[in-house]
Design an enzyme around this catalytic site. Sequence first.
Site, short mmCIF file in Angstrom:
data_model
loop_
_atom_site.label_atom_id
_atom_site.label_comp_id
_atom_site.label_asym_id
_atom_site.label_seq_id
_atom_site.Cartn_x
_atom_site.Cartn_y
_atom_site.Cartn_z
N CYS A 65 -56.14 -9.45 96.18
CA CYS A 65 -55.68 -8.11 96.54
C CYS A 65 -56.10 -7.17 95.41
O CYS A 65 -55.74 -7.39 94.27
CB CYS A 65 -54.16 -8.03 96.69
SG CYS A 65 -53.32 -9.59 96.95
N GLU A 93 -50.52 2.31 99.07
CA GLU A 93 -51.89 1.99 99.44
C GLU A 93 -52.11 2.05 100.94
O GLU A 93 -51.20 1.82 101.73
CB GLU A 93 -52.23 0.56 98.99
CG GLU A 93 -52.09 0.31 97.51
CD GLU A 93 -52.39 -1.14 97.13
OE1 GLU A 93 -52.88 -1.33 96.01
OE2 GLU A 93 -52.14 -2.05 97.95
#
Length: 271
Positions: A92, A168
């Site tokens: 990630c 995000e």
Amino acid sequence: PKSSDMPKEWNGAGMSQEELMLKDQCILLDMNDNIIGYDNKYESHIFCPERPRAKLHRAFSVFLFDESGKLLLQQRAKEKITFPEVWTNTCCSHPLSGFEPSEEDLPEDVAAGTVMGVKRAAVRKLKHELGIEASELPLEKFKFLTRLHYWAADVVTHGPESPLGEHEIDYILLIQTPVSLNPNPEEVMDTKYVSFPQLLQDMQPEAGKLWSPWFRIIALKFLGQWWEDLPKTLTTDAHFDPATIHRFDCGEEHMGGLAVLWMFLFVPWFH
């Protein structure tokens, strides 16, 4: 700095987590995933009264499966600035500004499902974090499925007044391929391959593991249907959804920080 002032190739050799936070330039977004600017990772992740959910930026989450269909998980290193020591998906991170080939994608790239910028960023970070060589990660093998908009304060690590967190729009990438691992100890403290039943068991409270907030949302809301028929997911558009940005507030355990405690996207992840 402007993109034109940045080096053309990323190199984090010998740099600490703090140095990388100041060096790497995230891609800043509006609520519809349009690029509106750039800032370093540190500024992009600060939760404060002026920016109670930090600066919305682009991210990606890779789910890498082996030939038997098991998913590679990693436990983030204790040196990580945000969400250290939590278990999460394979990789990630963030596509960055200023590099050639570009890691930036436009709306037409999303609509077509190509998102080559995010895929290049994924290959870069899989090498940096897990030591996987680019030759083992053909770009054409990555399947882009959809996008997830979420936020989470890192109160577990930094306490109830945490100044750091995530906000995000996360691009979801799946890939099935055999790889050789050589984890970077400053990025990753452990790895394991799991089946979906094993994952669900590991995510039970009695297992005693911490999980990243983004992975918890993806695993409990989406992953089962993608994993159920992995070849179909990877080779068809059965689960390809470029038009939707799935929006979720974090669970109560990740609310707070230096921002005021309140719902933002008004979609609890657990509903």
